[in-house]
Structure formats: structure tokens, C-alpha cells
Design a protein around this motif. Structure first.
Motif, PDB file in Angstrom:
ATOM      1  N   ASP A 259      10.998 -38.117 -43.126  1.00 12.42           N
ATOM      2  CA  ASP A 259      10.677 -36.830 -43.044  1.00 12.42           C
ATOM      3  C   ASP A 259       9.397 -36.386 -43.697  1.00 12.42           C
ATOM      4  OD1 ASP A 259      10.999 -35.716 -45.822  1.00 12.42           O
ATOM      5  OD2 ASP A 259      13.093 -36.500 -45.532  1.00 12.42           O
ATOM      6  N   ILE A 260       8.932 -35.465 -42.993  1.00 14.12           N
ATOM      7  CA  ILE A 260       7.277 -34.706 -43.523  1.00 14.12           C
ATOM      8  C   ILE A 260       7.880 -33.409 -43.890  1.00 14.12           C
ATOM      9  CG2 ILE A 260       5.137 -34.419 -43.155  1.00 14.12           C
ATOM     10  CD1 ILE A 260       5.095 -36.951 -41.377  1.00 14.12           C
ATOM     11  N   VAL A 261       7.840 -32.951 -45.041  1.00 10.38           N
ATOM     12  CA  VAL A 261       8.079 -31.557 -45.503  1.00 10.38           C
ATOM     13  C   VAL A 261       7.103 -31.008 -46.265  1.00 10.38           C
ATOM     14  CG1 VAL A 261      10.731 -32.337 -45.567  1.00 10.38           C
ATOM     15  CG2 VAL A 261       9.216 -32.361 -47.720  1.00 10.38           C
ATOM     16  N   GLU A 262       7.255 -29.467 -46.526  1.00 14.07           N
ATOM     17  CA  GLU A 262       6.463 -28.721 -47.209  1.00 14.07           C
ATOM     18  C   GLU A 262       5.267 -28.254 -46.628  1.00 14.07           C
ATOM     19  OE1 GLU A 262       7.551 -27.072 -50.222  1.00 14.07           O
ATOM     20  OE2 GLU A 262       9.684 -28.170 -50.559  1.00 14.07           O
ATOM     21  N   VAL A 263       5.189 -28.352 -45.391  1.00 16.54           N
ATOM     22  CA  VAL A 263       4.026 -27.923 -44.484  1.00 16.54           C
ATOM     23  C   VAL A 263       4.054 -26.382 -44.566  1.00 16.54           C
ATOM     24  CG1 VAL A 263       2.618 -27.731 -42.463  1.00 16.54           C
ATOM     25  CG2 VAL A 263       3.476 -29.975 -43.397  1.00 16.54           C
ATOM     26  N   ALA A 264       3.385 -25.590 -45.110  1.00 19.39           N
ATOM     27  CA  ALA A 264       3.321 -23.946 -44.946  1.00 19.39           C
ATOM     28  C   ALA A 264       1.955 -23.417 -44.360  1.00 19.39           C
ATOM     29  CB  ALA A 264       3.613 -23.559 -46.207  1.00 19.39           C
ATOM     30  N   PRO A 265       1.954 -23.341 -43.161  1.00 24.18           N
ATOM     31  CA  PRO A 265       0.783 -23.087 -42.578  1.00 24.18           C
ATOM     32  C   PRO A 265      -0.040 -21.841 -43.071  1.00 24.18           C
ATOM     33  CG  PRO A 265       2.212 -23.816 -40.796  1.00 24.18           C
ATOM     34  CD  PRO A 265       3.049 -23.693 -42.093  1.00 24.18           C
ATOM     35  N   LYS A 266      -1.212 -21.998 -43.168  1.00 26.76           N
ATOM     36  CA  LYS A 266      -2.137 -20.823 -43.496  1.00 26.76           C
ATOM     37  C   LYS A 266      -2.952 -20.365 -42.272  1.00 26.76           C
ATOM     38  CE  LYS A 266      -2.498 -22.191 -48.361  1.00 26.76           C
ATOM     39  NZ  LYS A 266      -3.283 -22.544 -49.260  1.00 26.76           N
ATOM     40  N   GLU A 267      -3.189 -18.991 -42.166  1.00 26.16           N
ATOM     41  CA  GLU A 267      -4.063 -18.331 -41.299  1.00 26.16           C
ATOM     42  C   GLU A 267      -5.471 -19.087 -41.217  1.00 26.16           C
ATOM     43  OE1 GLU A 267      -5.415 -14.342 -39.325  1.00 26.16           O
ATOM     44  OE2 GLU A 267      -4.282 -14.307 -41.086  1.00 26.16           O
ATOM     45  N   ASN A 268      -5.859 -19.773 -40.331  1.00 25.75           N
ATOM     46  CA  ASN A 268      -7.372 -20.241 -40.003  1.00 25.75           C
ATOM     47  C   ASN A 268      -7.813 -21.338 -40.792  1.00 25.75           C
ATOM     48  OD1 ASN A 268      -8.327 -18.019 -38.208  1.00 25.75           O
ATOM     49  ND2 ASN A 268      -8.563 -16.727 -40.258  1.00 25.75           N
ATOM     50  N   GLU A 269      -6.441 -22.202 -40.942  1.00 25.81           N
ATOM     51  CA  GLU A 269      -6.676 -23.366 -41.607  1.00 25.81           C
ATOM     52  C   GLU A 269      -5.514 -24.297 -41.070  1.00 25.81           C
ATOM     53  OE1 GLU A 269      -5.923 -26.529 -43.450  1.00 25.81           O
ATOM     54  OE2 GLU A 269      -4.479 -25.559 -44.393  1.00 25.81           O
ATOM     55  N   GLN A 270      -5.964 -25.365 -39.983  1.00 20.93           N
ATOM     56  CA  GLN A 270      -4.962 -26.265 -39.464  1.00 20.93           C
ATOM     57  C   GLN A 270      -4.797 -27.622 -39.930  1.00 20.93           C
ATOM     58  OE1 GLN A 270      -7.064 -23.847 -37.357  1.00 20.93           O
ATOM     59  NE2 GLN A 270      -5.512 -22.588 -37.764  1.00 20.93           N
ATOM     60  N   LEU A 271      -5.800 -27.693 -40.995  1.00 23.09           N
ATOM     61  CA  LEU A 271      -5.869 -29.287 -41.642  1.00 23.09           C
ATOM     62  C   LEU A 271      -4.683 -29.885 -41.946  1.00 23.09           C
ATOM     63  CD1 LEU A 271      -7.834 -31.585 -42.408  1.00 23.09           C
ATOM     64  CD2 LEU A 271      -7.934 -30.558 -44.651  1.00 23.09           C
ATOM     65  N   THR A 272      -3.458 -29.199 -42.558  1.00 24.82           N
ATOM     66  CA  THR A 272      -2.437 -29.598 -43.127  1.00 24.82           C
ATOM     67  C   THR A 272      -1.480 -30.023 -41.927  1.00 24.82           C
ATOM     68  OG1 THR A 272      -2.718 -28.334 -45.066  1.00 24.82           O
ATOM     69  CG2 THR A 272      -0.649 -29.161 -44.688  1.00 24.82           C
ATOM     70  N   GLU A 273      -1.035 -29.297 -40.927  1.00 19.09           N
ATOM     71  CA  GLU A 273      -0.156 -29.611 -39.863  1.00 19.09           C
ATOM     72  C   GLU A 273      -0.859 -30.388 -39.133  1.00 19.09           C
ATOM     73  OE1 GLU A 273      -1.504 -25.079 -38.950  1.00 19.09           O
ATOM     74  OE2 GLU A 273      -1.154 -26.360 -40.723  1.00 19.09           O
ATOM     75  N   PHE A 274      -2.312 -30.498 -38.746  1.00 11.84           N
ATOM     76  CA  PHE A 274      -2.871 -31.758 -37.869  1.00 11.84           C
ATOM     77  C   PHE A 274      -2.638 -32.960 -38.880  1.00 11.84           C
ATOM     78  CE2 PHE A 274      -6.547 -34.355 -37.081  1.00 11.84           C
ATOM     79  CZ  PHE A 274      -6.241 -34.421 -35.569  1.00 11.84           C
ATOM     80  N   GLY A 275      -2.918 -33.013 -40.181  1.00 14.20           N
ATOM     81  CA  GLY A 275      -2.900 -34.204 -41.048  1.00 14.20           C
ATOM     82  C   GLY A 275      -1.015 -34.655 -40.657  1.00 14.20           C
ATOM     83  N   ALA A 276      -0.218 -33.786 -41.070  1.00 15.48           N
ATOM     84  CA  ALA A 276       1.305 -34.163 -40.785  1.00 15.48           C
ATOM     85  C   ALA A 276       1.406 -34.606 -39.399  1.00 15.48           C
ATOM     86  CB  ALA A 276       2.104 -33.015 -41.041  1.00 15.48           C
ATOM     87  N   ALA A 277       0.889 -34.147 -38.512  1.00 15.80           N
ATOM     88  CA  ALA A 277       1.020 -34.775 -37.092  1.00 15.80           C
ATOM     89  C   ALA A 277       0.409 -36.115 -37.074  1.00 15.80           C
ATOM     90  CB  ALA A 277       0.607 -33.841 -36.099  1.00 15.80           C
ATOM     91  N   GLN A 278      -0.579 -36.358 -37.604  1.00 13.63           N
ATOM     92  CA  GLN A 278      -1.458 -37.731 -37.659  1.00 13.63           C
ATOM     93  C   GLN A 278      -0.404 -38.729 -38.340  1.00 13.63           C
ATOM     94  OE1 GLN A 278      -5.224 -36.652 -39.605  1.00 13.63           O
ATOM     95  NE2 GLN A 278      -5.986 -37.889 -37.757  1.00 13.63           N
ATOM     96  N   LEU A 279       0.264 -38.341 -39.542  1.00 12.25           N
ATOM     97  CA  LEU A 279       0.986 -39.247 -40.232  1.00 12.25           C
ATOM     98  C   LEU A 279       2.270 -39.661 -39.516  1.00 12.25           C
ATOM     99  CD1 LEU A 279       0.803 -37.792 -43.943  1.00 12.25           C
ATOM    100  CD2 LEU A 279      -0.576 -39.925 -42.921  1.00 12.25           C
ATOM    101  N   CYS A 280       2.861 -38.514 -38.691  1.00 10.31           N
ATOM    102  CA  CYS A 280       3.927 -38.875 -37.992  1.00 10.31           C
ATOM    103  C   CYS A 280       3.653 -39.922 -36.880  1.00 10.31           C
ATOM    104  CB  CYS A 280       4.398 -37.392 -37.180  1.00 10.31           C
ATOM    105  SG  CYS A 280       5.925 -37.480 -36.584  1.00 10.31           S
ATOM    106  N   TYR A 281       2.581 -39.621 -36.050  1.00 10.27           N
ATOM    107  CA  TYR A 281       2.291 -40.541 -34.931  1.00 10.27           C
ATOM    108  C   TYR A 281       1.921 -41.996 -35.687  1.00 10.27           C
ATOM    109  CZ  TYR A 281       0.610 -41.788 -30.348  1.00 10.27           C
ATOM    110  OH  TYR A 281       0.543 -42.379 -29.015  1.00 10.27           O
ATOM    111  N   TYR A 282       1.317 -41.817 -36.708  1.00 11.71           N
ATOM    112  CA  TYR A 282       0.812 -43.328 -37.441  1.00 11.71           C
ATOM    113  C   TYR A 282       2.201 -43.930 -37.845  1.00 11.71           C
ATOM    114  CZ  TYR A 282      -1.577 -46.482 -40.853  1.00 11.71           C
ATOM    115  OH  TYR A 282      -1.777 -47.603 -41.657  1.00 11.71           O
ATOM    116  N   MET A 283       3.014 -43.461 -38.377  1.00 10.69           N
ATOM    117  CA  MET A 283       4.394 -43.972 -38.866  1.00 10.69           C
ATOM    118  C   MET A 283       5.135 -44.462 -37.318  1.00 10.69           C
ATOM    119  SD  MET A 283       6.257 -42.025 -41.894  1.00 10.69           S
ATOM    120  CE  MET A 283       5.863 -40.338 -41.313  1.00 10.69           C
TER     121      MET A 283
END
Length: 297
Positions: A259-283
């Protein structure tokens, strides 16, 4: 033009990305219930199908689908845990891999509960990437509505279920959490530290079972890479070390889920959710690399 990765057929897929929208017990920044949709949007529209680190294209060999549990937002933590456990149990035999996307870390309690009811229960170690130990028995020291199913209690519940745990990236905890770890013979890998091959070997060697479940709280990774999270702490895992550690875990162990948890999106900042998506695809790429004959380790 970036191609879509997700299949529309949830009943005929190899991998399920299960979004769990929940943010009832978070103790600092809010917004984790928005994490699953943000991660899945990045996963489906922003990632390249060719996974450059593993040198192959999982989306062309595997069917990857997604489903979001959106009816949990207002439920008490104990009810959320029961429903997540039931959902995971009902689906775990239908897919080769389920990666759950939070949501706050308490969703993992339900996932652990589901695995605790399988024959593998005593053969799974939970690898925790996290800034916090999450070993409180409840959150009464900071909450007016204490719960044993708060996000700060997730690994204590894992211990109670009988799982072995290996926490990595730890840099914030209460003294009683430290005592709980010691009483339960838990080896804590605190950060910052020397991020080298020896450290990866120490982490892998501390995992005594062949089967591993990975719970990845994005605050375990340095906020320079994952800023949008509820309880950020400086000095976390570097992006490079995170990738190397995951590569070795998948190479040496059998990862049964994540599981990948605790992503809390912020306005005008997509780095975290993009990083989580990258890690997901990498796994996913690491888990099924044997399906690609050109993979180079």
C-alpha cells in the motif's frame, strides 16, 4: 501522447489498484482522502508505459485495473477497518497483486487484518517505510476522541495480529513507542543515515520471512520528493535509495501486497501524487519482471 495504463475491466485484471478514501484520524495536515483519485489520475494519464528503471513495459503484458472505495469517509475507524478487511479478503484471490492507495495510514490496519486471516499469516513480515513508528496503542495523548485504529496505531495493531515488522526511515516517535519496539524485538532503522549498499543489506537481512508486505507512508521519503503529506518530517529516504531498496526487496523476497498511503494533494503541487504513481508502477514492474525476457537486473 501518453497512453492510458488502466484497463476498464476490473473483473479480468492481473493487478488491482484499490483506492481507499479515508482521512478520519489524521493528526496534522488533512486531505489524504483525496490521495487515491490524484494518484490514479497520474498513473493513468502521466506515466510512460515504458518503465525505464526495469527496462520493460508492464502495461503491455499485464492488465492493470482500479477501483475506489468511496463510501468510508464518514465512518468510524473501527468500521472502516472491518470494511477494508472484508474488501481485501473478497478480492485477494482474484488478482496476482493488489496495491492499495490511501487515504491515511489507518487503512492499512484493515489490509493487515485481511492477511491475518490467511494461511500465510505467520510467514509475512511487514516492511514499513515511514517517518513515524506508529506504535501507539491509541491516540489518547493527542486526541479528544481516542481510537485504537488511528493512523498512529497502525503498526501496533500489526504486532497485535502477530506480524513481524521492519520499520525503515523512522525519525519521530514517543518514548513509549520506542519501548514497545524494544519489547517486541523490533529493529528500528532510523533516518537520516548513510544510504549505501550495506544499509540495504541490513534491512533485507532483518526480514526473516520470505514473504513481505510493503506499507509505504510517503512521509517516510524525504519531503523534498514527497511534500504533500499530512505529517512531513525532514531527513527522510532519498528517492534514489527508495528505488534501490524496493529493487532489492523484490529481488530477494516474495512481495505479496503493498500500500501507498498519506498522500494529501495540495493545489498547484502534483509532485507527491506523481511520485506515488511512479512507485506504484515501479513495484508492478519489479514484481512481474520475469514476464519480460529483456529485463536486466
Amino acid at each position: 501522447m501518453v497512453e492510458k495504463l488502466l484497463s476498464d475491466n476490473i473483473n479480468n485484471a492481473d493487478v488491482l489498484l484499490l483506492g481507499i478514501e479515508y482521512d478520519k484520524t489524521s493528526s496534522f495536515g488533512k486531505g489524504a482522502e483525496k490521495g487515491p483519485k490524484a494518484i490514479l489520475h497520474c498513473f493513468d494519464t502521466q506515466l510512460e508505459l515504458y518503465e525505464r528503471f526495469t527496462k520493460w513495459n508492464p502495461a503491455k503484458k499485464l492488465k492493470i485495473s482500479s477501483f475506489i472505495l468511496s463510501n468510508l469517509k464518514n465512518k468510524k475507524p473501527e468500521l472502516m477497518v472491518k470494511e477494508v478487511s472484508s474488501e481485501i479478503r473478497s478480492r485477494m484471490d482474484n488478482y496476482k497483486l493488489i496495491i492499495s492507495l490511501g487515504g491515511e495510514h489507518s487503512i492499512s490496519i484493515g489490509i493487515f487484518d485481511a492477511w491475518s486471516k490467511t494461511k500465510l499469516k505467520d510467514q509475512i513480515t511487514i516492511l514499513q517505510i515511514d517517518a513515524h513508528l506508529d506504535l501507539r496503542d491509541d491516540d489518547s495523548d493527542y486526541s479528544f476522541n481516542p481510537s485504537k485504529f488511528a493512523h498512529s496505531c497502525v503498526m501496533k495493531r500489526a504486532l497485535d495480529m502477530g506480524f513481524k515488522i521492519v520499520p525503515v526511515g523512522i525519525r519521530a516517535y514517543a518514548d513509549f513507542e520506542f519501548k514497545t519496539a524494544k519489547v517486541n524485538n523490533v529493529t528500528i532503522f532510523e533516518w537520516p543515515c548513510d544510504e549505501n549498499k550495506k544499509m540495504i543489506e541490513k534491512i533485507i537481512n532483518s526480514i526473516k520471512t520470505q514473504n513481505v508486505y510493503i506499507t509505504l507512508d510517503v512521509d517516510g521519503i524525504d519531503p523534498a520528493h514527497m511534500p504533500a503529506t499530512g505529517t512531513p518530517v525532514q531527513g527522510g529516504l532519498s528517492w534514489r535509495f527508495t528505488l534501490k531498496l524496493l529493487k532489492e526487496v523484490f529481488a530477494k523476497k516474495n512481495v505479496v501486497g503493498a500500500d501507498i498511503v498519506e498522500v494529501a494533494p495540495k493545489e498547484n503541487e502534483q509532485l507527491t501524487e506523481f511520485g506515488a504513481a511512479q512507485l506504484c508502477y515501479y513495484m508492478i514492474a519489479l514484481k512481474f519482471k520475469h514476464q519480460n525476457s529483456t529485463y536486466v537486473s
